[in-house]
Scaffold this motif. Structure first.
Motif, PDB file in Angstrom:
ATOM      1  N   ASN A  79       0.586  -1.409   0.219  1.00  0.00           N
ATOM      2  CA  ASN A  79      -0.041   0.304  -0.536  1.00  0.00           C
ATOM      3  C   ASN A  79       0.853   1.434  -0.040  1.00  0.00           C
ATOM      4  O   ASN A  79       0.410   2.215  -0.876  1.00  0.00           O
ATOM      5  CB  ASN A  79      -0.811   0.054   1.734  1.00  0.00           C
ATOM      6  CG  ASN A  79      -2.241  -0.313   1.107  1.00  0.00           C
ATOM      7  OD1 ASN A  79      -2.581  -0.336  -0.420  1.00  0.00           O
ATOM      8  ND2 ASN A  79      -2.683  -1.610   1.813  1.00  0.00           N
ATOM      9  N   ALA A  80       1.939   1.559   0.681  1.00  0.00           N
ATOM     10  CA  ALA A  80       2.613   2.609   0.967  1.00  0.00           C
ATOM     11  C   ALA A  80       2.894   2.830  -0.520  1.00  0.00           C
ATOM     12  O   ALA A  80       3.276   3.477  -0.842  1.00  0.00           O
ATOM     13  CB  ALA A  80       3.684   2.206   1.373  1.00  0.00           C
ATOM     14  N   ALA A  81       3.959   1.527  -0.534  1.00  0.00           N
ATOM     15  CA  ALA A  81       5.098   1.721  -1.830  1.00  0.00           C
ATOM     16  C   ALA A  81       3.668   2.031  -3.204  1.00  0.00           C
ATOM     17  O   ALA A  81       4.481   2.682  -4.134  1.00  0.00           O
ATOM     18  CB  ALA A  81       5.496   0.317  -2.642  1.00  0.00           C
ATOM     19  N   LEU A  82       2.167   1.603  -3.395  1.00  0.00           N
ATOM     20  CA  LEU A  82       1.943   1.945  -4.397  1.00  0.00           C
ATOM     21  C   LEU A  82       1.117   3.295  -4.569  1.00  0.00           C
ATOM     22  O   LEU A  82       1.278   3.677  -5.165  1.00  0.00           O
ATOM     23  CB  LEU A  82       0.044   1.163  -4.123  1.00  0.00           C
ATOM     24  CG  LEU A  82       0.936  -0.604  -4.751  1.00  0.00           C
ATOM     25  CD1 LEU A  82      -0.714  -1.142  -4.448  1.00  0.00           C
ATOM     26  CD2 LEU A  82       0.744  -0.427  -6.502  1.00  0.00           C
ATOM     27  N   SER A  83       1.638   3.984  -3.303  1.00  0.00           N
ATOM     28  CA  SER A  83       1.395   5.782  -3.631  1.00  0.00           C
ATOM     29  C   SER A  83       2.880   7.107  -3.804  1.00  0.00           C
ATOM     30  O   SER A  83       2.804   7.767  -3.374  1.00  0.00           O
ATOM     31  CB  SER A  83       0.546   6.237  -2.284  1.00  0.00           C
ATOM     32  OG  SER A  83       1.316   5.706  -0.994  1.00  0.00           O
ATOM     33  N   MET A  84       4.151   5.337  -3.552  1.00  0.00           N
ATOM     34  CA  MET A  84       4.950   6.469  -3.773  1.00  0.00           C
ATOM     35  C   MET A  84       6.173   7.178  -4.905  1.00  0.00           C
ATOM     36  O   MET A  84       6.136   8.443  -5.357  1.00  0.00           O
ATOM     37  CB  MET A  84       6.168   5.300  -2.914  1.00  0.00           C
ATOM     38  CG  MET A  84       5.373   5.718  -1.171  1.00  0.00           C
ATOM     39  SD  MET A  84       6.867   4.125  -0.043  1.00  0.00           S
ATOM     40  CE  MET A  84       8.340   5.372  -0.364  1.00  0.00           C
ATOM     41  N   SER A  85       6.121   6.436  -5.722  1.00  0.00           N
ATOM     42  CA  SER A  85       6.723   6.609  -6.775  1.00  0.00           C
ATOM     43  C   SER A  85       6.391   5.349  -8.439  1.00  0.00           C
ATOM     44  O   SER A  85       6.152   4.206  -8.101  1.00  0.00           O
ATOM     45  CB  SER A  85       7.759   6.526  -7.102  1.00  0.00           C
ATOM     46  OG  SER A  85       8.852   5.342  -6.868  1.00  0.00           O
ATOM     47  N   ALA A  86       6.674   5.560  -9.362  1.00  0.00           N
ATOM     48  CA  ALA A  86       6.193   4.483 -10.724  1.00  0.00           C
ATOM     49  C   ALA A  86       7.074   3.431 -10.363  1.00  0.00           C
ATOM     50  O   ALA A  86       6.924   2.565 -10.006  1.00  0.00           O
ATOM     51  CB  ALA A  86       6.690   4.677 -12.088  1.00  0.00           C
ATOM     52  N   HIS A  87       8.840   3.630  -9.621  1.00  0.00           N
ATOM     53  CA  HIS A  87       9.112   2.457  -9.037  1.00  0.00           C
ATOM     54  C   HIS A  87       8.877   1.330  -8.378  1.00  0.00           C
ATOM     55  O   HIS A  87       8.726   0.498  -8.575  1.00  0.00           O
ATOM     56  CB  HIS A  87      10.768   2.610  -8.737  1.00  0.00           C
ATOM     57  CG  HIS A  87      11.873   2.414  -8.757  1.00  0.00           C
ATOM     58  ND1 HIS A  87      12.581   1.058  -9.089  1.00  0.00           N
ATOM     59  CD2 HIS A  87      12.061   2.061  -6.859  1.00  0.00           C
ATOM     60  CE1 HIS A  87      14.114   0.438  -8.653  1.00  0.00           C
ATOM     61  NE2 HIS A  87      13.318   0.807  -7.010  1.00  0.00           N
ATOM     62  N   TRP A  88       8.459   2.251  -6.809  1.00  0.00           N
ATOM     63  CA  TRP A  88       8.292   1.257  -6.174  1.00  0.00           C
ATOM     64  C   TRP A  88       6.580   0.874  -6.213  1.00  0.00           C
ATOM     65  O   TRP A  88       6.587  -0.111  -6.559  1.00  0.00           O
ATOM     66  CB  TRP A  88       7.934   2.434  -4.619  1.00  0.00           C
ATOM     67  CG  TRP A  88       9.751   2.339  -4.211  1.00  0.00           C
ATOM     68  CD1 TRP A  88      10.089   4.104  -4.011  1.00  0.00           C
ATOM     69  CD2 TRP A  88      10.451   1.681  -4.429  1.00  0.00           C
ATOM     70  NE1 TRP A  88      11.150   3.964  -3.887  1.00  0.00           N
ATOM     71  CE2 TRP A  88      11.349   2.227  -3.630  1.00  0.00           C
ATOM     72  CE3 TRP A  88      10.300   0.305  -3.611  1.00  0.00           C
ATOM     73  CZ2 TRP A  88      12.935   2.156  -3.116  1.00  0.00           C
ATOM     74  CZ3 TRP A  88      12.045  -0.070  -3.111  1.00  0.00           C
ATOM     75  CH2 TRP A  88      12.529   0.654  -2.763  1.00  0.00           C
ATOM     76  N   ALA A  89       5.545   1.785  -7.145  1.00  0.00           N
ATOM     77  CA  ALA A  89       4.829   1.132  -7.472  1.00  0.00           C
ATOM     78  C   ALA A  89       5.090   0.385  -8.643  1.00  0.00           C
ATOM     79  O   ALA A  89       4.580  -1.434  -8.201  1.00  0.00           O
ATOM     80  CB  ALA A  89       3.921   1.859  -8.342  1.00  0.00           C
TER      81      ALA A  89
END
Length: 135
Positions: A79-89
Motif C-alpha cells: 500500500n505504501a509503495a503504490l503511493s510513492m513513485s513509479a519505481h516502487w509501484a
C-alpha cells in the motif's frame, strides 16, 4: 541482497539492506528498525519497509517462516509503495500479482488510486486495473 541463514539458530529479525531490518515485537506486531531507532509496521510507518520489495515475495515469505511467524502485514508495505513513485509501484505490483485474495482486497483502494495517478505510465495503470478486478 538475498535472504540467507548462515547458522542453524532461529533468526530473530530479517535484514533487508541499508542497515534496515524487520522483526516481531513482544505484543505480536512487527517493527522496522534502522540503527538504534525502531518504528511500528503500521499504516503511517510502513513506507520505511519498501526496500523489502526489492526481494522476491517468495524469499520474503520464506524468511518470515524461518522467524516462525508469517503474518506480517505485507499488504501495508505494498500500500505504501503504490503511493510513492513509479519505481516502487512497479515493484509492489509484482508482489501483488502473487498475493492471496485476502491480501489483494487489502490493497484494492491503492490499486485503484494508481489507475488515476498522473505519474503512472499506461502499463502500470493497466496492471493495477487488472489486479484490482481480481481483488
Amino acid at each position: 541482497m538475498a535472504f540467507s541463514s548462515s547458522s542453524s539458530a532461529k533468526p530473530t529479525s530479517i535484514p533487508f539492506g541499508n542497515g534496515l531490518l524487520i522483526r516481531p515485537t513482544a505484543d505480536g506486531g512487527w517493527e522496522v528498525c534502522s540503527n538504534a531507532e525502531c518504528w511500528p509496521l503500521n499504516e503511517q510507518e510502513s513506507w520505511r519497509a519498501v526496500a523489502l520489495l526489492e526481494q522476491p515475495l517468495t524469499d520474503v515469505r520464506a524468511a518470515l517462516a524461518r522467524l516462525g511467524r508469517d503474518e506480517v502485514p505485507l499488504s501495508r508495505v505494498v500500500n505504501a509503495a503504490l503511493s510513492m513513485s513509479a519505481h516502487w509501484a512497479e515493484l509492489a505490483l509484482r508482489w501483488a500479482a502473487d498475493f492471496t485474495a485476502v491480501e489483494r482486497q487489502a490493497i484494492e483502494p491503492a490499486l485503484r488510486s494508481v489507475q488515476s495517478a498522473p505519474w503512472a505510465k499506461q502499463k502500470l495503470k493497466h496492471t493495477a486495473r487488472r489486479l484490482a478486478k481480481t481483488a
